[in-house]
Design a protein around this motif. Structure first.
Motif, PDB file in Angstrom:
ATOM      1  N   GLU A 130       0.827  -1.199   0.000  1.00  0.00           N
ATOM      2  CA  GLU A 130       0.000   0.000   0.000  1.00  0.00           C
ATOM      3  C   GLU A 130       0.864   1.252   0.000  1.00  0.00           C
ATOM      4  O   GLU A 130       0.584   2.213  -0.728  1.00  0.00           O
ATOM      5  CB  GLU A 130      -0.924  -0.030   1.221  1.00  0.00           C
ATOM      6  CG  GLU A 130      -2.038   0.984   1.183  1.00  0.00           C
ATOM      7  CD  GLU A 130      -3.057   0.741   2.281  1.00  0.00           C
ATOM      8  OE1 GLU A 130      -3.952   1.594   2.421  1.00  0.00           O
ATOM      9  OE2 GLU A 130      -2.965  -0.283   2.981  1.00  0.00           O
ATOM     10  N   LEU A 131       1.914   1.223   0.795  1.00  0.00           N
ATOM     11  CA  LEU A 131       2.838   2.371   0.807  1.00  0.00           C
ATOM     12  C   LEU A 131       3.496   2.546  -0.559  1.00  0.00           C
ATOM     13  O   LEU A 131       3.644   3.671  -1.051  1.00  0.00           O
ATOM     14  CB  LEU A 131       3.905   2.169   1.883  1.00  0.00           C
ATOM     15  CG  LEU A 131       3.470   2.391   3.337  1.00  0.00           C
ATOM     16  CD1 LEU A 131       4.601   2.009   4.281  1.00  0.00           C
ATOM     17  CD2 LEU A 131       3.064   3.853   3.549  1.00  0.00           C
ATOM     18  N   GLU A 132       3.859   1.428  -1.172  1.00  0.00           N
ATOM     19  CA  GLU A 132       4.485   1.502  -2.491  1.00  0.00           C
ATOM     20  C   GLU A 132       3.502   2.050  -3.519  1.00  0.00           C
ATOM     21  O   GLU A 132       3.872   2.913  -4.332  1.00  0.00           O
ATOM     22  CB  GLU A 132       4.939   0.094  -2.915  1.00  0.00           C
ATOM     23  CG  GLU A 132       5.548   0.019  -4.295  1.00  0.00           C
ATOM     24  CD  GLU A 132       6.876   0.741  -4.389  1.00  0.00           C
ATOM     25  OE1 GLU A 132       7.255   1.111  -5.519  1.00  0.00           O
ATOM     26  OE2 GLU A 132       7.531   0.945  -3.347  1.00  0.00           O
ATOM     27  N   ALA A 133       2.259   1.534  -3.489  1.00  0.00           N
ATOM     28  CA  ALA A 133       1.260   1.988  -4.459  1.00  0.00           C
ATOM     29  C   ALA A 133       0.866   3.440  -4.246  1.00  0.00           C
ATOM     30  O   ALA A 133       0.568   4.159  -5.206  1.00  0.00           O
ATOM     31  CB  ALA A 133       0.016   1.098  -4.386  1.00  0.00           C
ATOM     32  N   ASN A 134       0.871   3.877  -2.993  1.00  0.00           N
ATOM     33  CA  ASN A 134       0.435   5.233  -2.670  1.00  0.00           C
ATOM     34  C   ASN A 134       1.593   6.215  -2.531  1.00  0.00           C
ATOM     35  O   ASN A 134       1.414   7.316  -1.989  1.00  0.00           O
ATOM     36  CB  ASN A 134      -0.382   5.230  -1.377  1.00  0.00           C
ATOM     37  CG  ASN A 134      -1.677   4.462  -1.524  1.00  0.00           C
ATOM     38  OD1 ASN A 134      -2.220   4.354  -2.613  1.00  0.00           O
ATOM     39  ND2 ASN A 134      -2.170   3.924  -0.418  1.00  0.00           N
ATOM     40  N   ASN A 135       2.757   5.780  -2.982  1.00  0.00           N
ATOM     41  CA  ASN A 135       3.931   6.671  -2.952  1.00  0.00           C
ATOM     42  C   ASN A 135       4.235   7.139  -1.533  1.00  0.00           C
ATOM     43  O   ASN A 135       4.509   8.316  -1.273  1.00  0.00           O
ATOM     44  CB  ASN A 135       3.705   7.867  -3.873  1.00  0.00           C
ATOM     45  CG  ASN A 135       5.004   8.571  -4.237  1.00  0.00           C
ATOM     46  OD1 ASN A 135       6.098   8.003  -4.093  1.00  0.00           O
ATOM     47  ND2 ASN A 135       4.899   9.810  -4.692  1.00  0.00           N
ATOM     48  N   GLY A 136       4.147   6.193  -0.576  1.00  0.00           N
ATOM     49  CA  GLY A 136       4.531   6.479   0.803  1.00  0.00           C
ATOM     50  C   GLY A 136       3.424   7.018   1.674  1.00  0.00           C
ATOM     51  O   GLY A 136       3.668   7.327   2.853  1.00  0.00           O
ATOM     52  N   VAL A 137       2.204   7.132   1.171  1.00  0.00           N
ATOM     53  CA  VAL A 137       1.097   7.684   1.956  1.00  0.00           C
ATOM     54  C   VAL A 137       0.217   6.535   2.438  1.00  0.00           C
ATOM     55  O   VAL A 137      -0.126   5.645   1.673  1.00  0.00           O
ATOM     56  CB  VAL A 137       0.256   8.665   1.121  1.00  0.00           C
ATOM     57  CG1 VAL A 137      -0.918   9.195   1.941  1.00  0.00           C
ATOM     58  CG2 VAL A 137       1.130   9.811   0.634  1.00  0.00           C
ATOM     59  N   LEU A 138      -0.155   6.580   3.717  1.00  0.00           N
ATOM     60  CA  LEU A 138      -1.006   5.547   4.299  1.00  0.00           C
ATOM     61  C   LEU A 138      -2.080   6.192   5.156  1.00  0.00           C
ATOM     62  O   LEU A 138      -1.773   6.950   6.083  1.00  0.00           O
ATOM     63  CB  LEU A 138      -0.191   4.567   5.142  1.00  0.00           C
ATOM     64  CG  LEU A 138      -0.983   3.436   5.804  1.00  0.00           C
ATOM     65  CD1 LEU A 138      -1.577   2.503   4.751  1.00  0.00           C
ATOM     66  CD2 LEU A 138      -0.110   2.651   6.768  1.00  0.00           C
ATOM     67  N   TYR A 139      -3.346   5.885   4.801  1.00  0.00           N
ATOM     68  CA  TYR A 139      -4.448   6.357   5.633  1.00  0.00           C
ATOM     69  C   TYR A 139      -5.539   5.303   5.611  1.00  0.00           C
ATOM     70  O   TYR A 139      -6.021   4.910   4.542  1.00  0.00           O
ATOM     71  CB  TYR A 139      -5.018   7.693   5.145  1.00  0.00           C
ATOM     72  CG  TYR A 139      -6.263   8.095   5.899  1.00  0.00           C
ATOM     73  CD1 TYR A 139      -6.184   8.628   7.185  1.00  0.00           C
ATOM     74  CD2 TYR A 139      -7.536   7.916   5.337  1.00  0.00           C
ATOM     75  CE1 TYR A 139      -7.339   8.978   7.896  1.00  0.00           C
ATOM     76  CE2 TYR A 139      -8.678   8.262   6.031  1.00  0.00           C
ATOM     77  CZ  TYR A 139      -8.575   8.781   7.316  1.00  0.00           C
ATOM     78  OH  TYR A 139      -9.711   9.124   8.019  1.00  0.00           O
ATOM     79  N   ARG A 140      -5.923   4.856   6.806  1.00  0.00           N
ATOM     80  CA  ARG A 140      -7.025   3.927   6.968  1.00  0.00           C
ATOM     81  C   ARG A 140      -7.878   4.388   8.136  1.00  0.00           C
ATOM     82  O   ARG A 140      -7.347   4.824   9.153  1.00  0.00           O
ATOM     83  CB  ARG A 140      -6.536   2.509   7.239  1.00  0.00           C
ATOM     84  CG  ARG A 140      -5.786   1.849   6.096  1.00  0.00           C
ATOM     85  CD  ARG A 140      -5.355   0.469   6.503  1.00  0.00           C
ATOM     86  NE  ARG A 140      -4.551  -0.208   5.499  1.00  0.00           N
ATOM     87  CZ  ARG A 140      -4.005  -1.411   5.651  1.00  0.00           C
ATOM     88  NH1 ARG A 140      -4.183  -2.055   6.812  1.00  0.00           N
ATOM     89  NH2 ARG A 140      -3.291  -1.955   4.695  1.00  0.00           N
ATOM     90  N   ALA A 141      -9.190   4.218   7.986  1.00  0.00           N
ATOM     91  CA  ALA A 141     -10.089   4.608   9.074  1.00  0.00           C
ATOM     92  C   ALA A 141     -11.419   3.904   8.891  1.00  0.00           C
ATOM     93  O   ALA A 141     -11.773   3.477   7.783  1.00  0.00           O
ATOM     94  CB  ALA A 141     -10.292   6.115   9.092  1.00  0.00           C
ATOM     95  N   GLU A 142     -12.146   3.776   9.995  1.00  0.00           N
ATOM     96  CA  GLU A 142     -13.504   3.258   9.975  1.00  0.00           C
ATOM     97  C   GLU A 142     -14.423   4.378  10.411  1.00  0.00           C
ATOM     98  O   GLU A 142     -14.354   4.838  11.558  1.00  0.00           O
ATOM     99  CB  GLU A 142     -13.645   2.044  10.896  1.00  0.00           C
ATOM    100  CG  GLU A 142     -15.017   1.396  10.814  1.00  0.00           C
ATOM    101  CD  GLU A 142     -15.113   0.134  11.676  1.00  0.00           C
ATOM    102  OE1 GLU A 142     -14.850  -0.958  11.143  1.00  0.00           O
ATOM    103  OE2 GLU A 142     -15.437   0.285  12.880  1.00  0.00           O
ATOM    104  N   LEU A 143     -15.281   4.828   9.507  1.00  0.00           N
ATOM    105  CA  LEU A 143     -16.098   6.001   9.748  1.00  0.00           C
ATOM    106  C   LEU A 143     -17.571   5.673   9.513  1.00  0.00           C
ATOM    107  O   LEU A 143     -17.910   4.797   8.713  1.00  0.00           O
ATOM    108  CB  LEU A 143     -15.679   7.149   8.825  1.00  0.00           C
ATOM    109  CG  LEU A 143     -14.200   7.556   8.902  1.00  0.00           C
ATOM    110  CD1 LEU A 143     -13.878   8.586   7.830  1.00  0.00           C
ATOM    111  CD2 LEU A 143     -13.874   8.114  10.290  1.00  0.00           C
ATOM    112  N   VAL A 144     -18.442   6.425  10.183  1.00  0.00           N
ATOM    113  CA  VAL A 144     -19.890   6.266  10.041  1.00  0.00           C
ATOM    114  C   VAL A 144     -20.358   7.060   8.822  1.00  0.00           C
ATOM    115  O   VAL A 144     -20.023   8.241   8.672  1.00  0.00           O
ATOM    116  CB  VAL A 144     -20.625   6.741  11.303  1.00  0.00           C
ATOM    117  CG1 VAL A 144     -22.140   6.634  11.121  1.00  0.00           C
ATOM    118  CG2 VAL A 144     -20.181   5.932  12.512  1.00  0.00           C
TER     119      VAL A 144
END
Length: 442
Positions: free
Chosen positions: A70-84
């Motif tokens: 994911e970091l490789e695909a996103n060019n070093g950016v990582l964001y995950r969350a569970e939201l309503v």
């Protein structure tokens, strides 16, 4: 104590000793079995713990690999969350004059802080993968970071992509898995209209109508529905294929589009194909039934032929010997002309019963006519002889008066020759002629 008493006492002691030893042995065996079961249970628990550790380590390794990918695909950016999930107000984009707002979401400020700290803006427009509890997945662009903390606001297009093309804002419920994604620019897509009237109504302006619809979006996801306005109506197009990946950006890119036949057309073709298949199956069944019927008829015909042949051979073997020429007994020569053109001749004593003529005809095949279904007929004068009906001929009346109950002889019925020519006639033909017959019940 006598020797016999001593022996019995000794025997009892030995028996008691054996019982004690046997009980001790059984106790040891039970203890061993209990220990073995305990050891097996402990081994099973240890194996279960080992498998859980292995599964956990595999999951952690998979998570690490996915994280790295994911970091490789996103060019070093990582964001995950569970939201309503909640519906997004439609006025926000309109008030700001944002065109590509049909698929843009609102995230909470904490998401903005996390992404800004990772310099996510360096990757260009931000896109996010959204997954609901049912496993439905789509992608969306970013409108702004103004949603309440713990919530994500969705426009109607995204709601329909996650909960179905007929979903409304009321269906926007539950929690979503949200993940940042960097999307490649789209190169090619294949659309499929829901209605067959789309191409007919839009006509040659399909390119312009699609470009206008795509200008309202920032990205596309394979499997989503694209709502295309034209002439005051909305047409739904399913995104069947995307290249180079199943989710692409449509900002600043030339997207080659292809239109497949509509779902209605495919359904009609499928129904026609199924109807043709049913007709073919029915025809095959009819052909098989006809073949089975023909086979049964052929078997029945063969059985009938064998029965007739057996009957013919029986009649042939039962015929008495033909009287020789110059016999002292009065005889008549009968020539039988069969409907198939064949001729058969034989001498008969005048004392022979009428049945003998029919037996001779049956012994020669009777032109494949069933026994008892034909009559013997003379031409001039016309006389009809049958074994199926009883007629009131003078000869038979004379025979009855004389007390003769058997079949009349050839002499009595007038076949006295010296040569008689007889034809075979089907009973039905004879009955329709209306002529009297010289007949005798078989």
């Amino acid at each position: 104590m006598s020797s016999s008493d001593f022996a019995r006492s000794q025997k009892r002691l030995e028996d008691r000793g054996k019982d004690v030893l046997e009980k001790a042995r059984q106790k040891i065996e039970r203890e061993r079995a209990v220990a073995a079961r305990q050891a097996a249970r402990e081994a099973a628990r240890e194996e279960e713990r080992r498998l859980r550790r292995v599964a956990q380590e595999a999951a952690e390794e998979q998570e690490r690999l996915e994280h790295a990918a994911e970091l490789e695909a996103n060019n070093g950016v990582l964001y995950r969350a569970e939201l309503v999930a909640v519906p997004a107000p439609q006025s926000i984009a309109a008030d700001k004059g944002i065109k590509r707002a049909a698929d843009k979401i609102l995230l909470p400020p904490s998401a903005g802080a996390s992404l800004m700290n990772q310099d996510a803006f360096k990757n260009g427009p931000m896109y996010f993968r959204l997954t609901n509890a049912a496993g439905n997945r789509t992608h969306a662009g970013l409108l702004e970071f103004s949603a309440a903390e713990g919530f994500i606001a969705l426009p109607l297009k995204v709601i329909r992509s996650l909960w179905g093309p007929n979903a409304t804002e009321e269906d926007c419920t539950g929690r979503l898995q949200v993940a940042y994604r960097r999307l490649p620019k789209g190169e090619r897509t294949v659309f499929q209209p829901r209605s067959a009237s789309f191409q007919q109504d839009v006509g040659e302006d399909i390119r312009g109508v699609l470009e206008a619809a795509l200008l309202q979006h920032s990205c596309l996801t394979q499997g989503d529905w694209l709502s295309v306005p034209h002439g005051g109506q909305q047409y739904d197009l399913r995104i069947c294929e995307l290249h180079p990946e199943p989710a692409v950006s449509v900002i600043d890119t030339d997207l080659e589009a292809e239109i497949n036949p509509s779902l209605e057309t495919e359904e009609k073709i499928r129904e026609e194909y199924e109807a043709a298949a049913r007709r073919a199956a029915e025809a095959a069944l009819a052909t098989a039934a006809a073949a089975e019927k023909a086979e049964a008829e052929a078997a029945a015909a063969e059985q009938e032929r064998l029965q007739r042949e057996a009957y013919r051979l029986g009649k042939e073997q039962a015929l008495p010997a033909e009287p020789p020429l110059g016999s002292a007994e009065p005889i008549v020569t009968c020539l039988f002309r069969f409907p198939n053109g064949s001729r058969h001749s034989r001498r008969f004593p005048l004392s022979s019963p009428l049945q003998l003529l029919f037996d001779f005809v049956d012994a020669n095949g009777a032109s494949s006519m069933a026994p008892g279904s034909y009559s013997l007929v003379t031409q001039y004068p016309r006389r009809v002889f049958s074994l199926q009906q009883r007629a009131g001929s003078t000869a038979e009346a004379a025979a009855a008066a004389a007390g003769e109950h058997e079949q009349p002889t050839l002499q009595i019925i007038g076949l006295t020759g010296p040569r008689e020519v007889l034809f075979l006639e089907q009973q039905q033909q004879q009955d329709l002629s209306g002529n009297d017959s010289h007949a005798l019940a078989a």
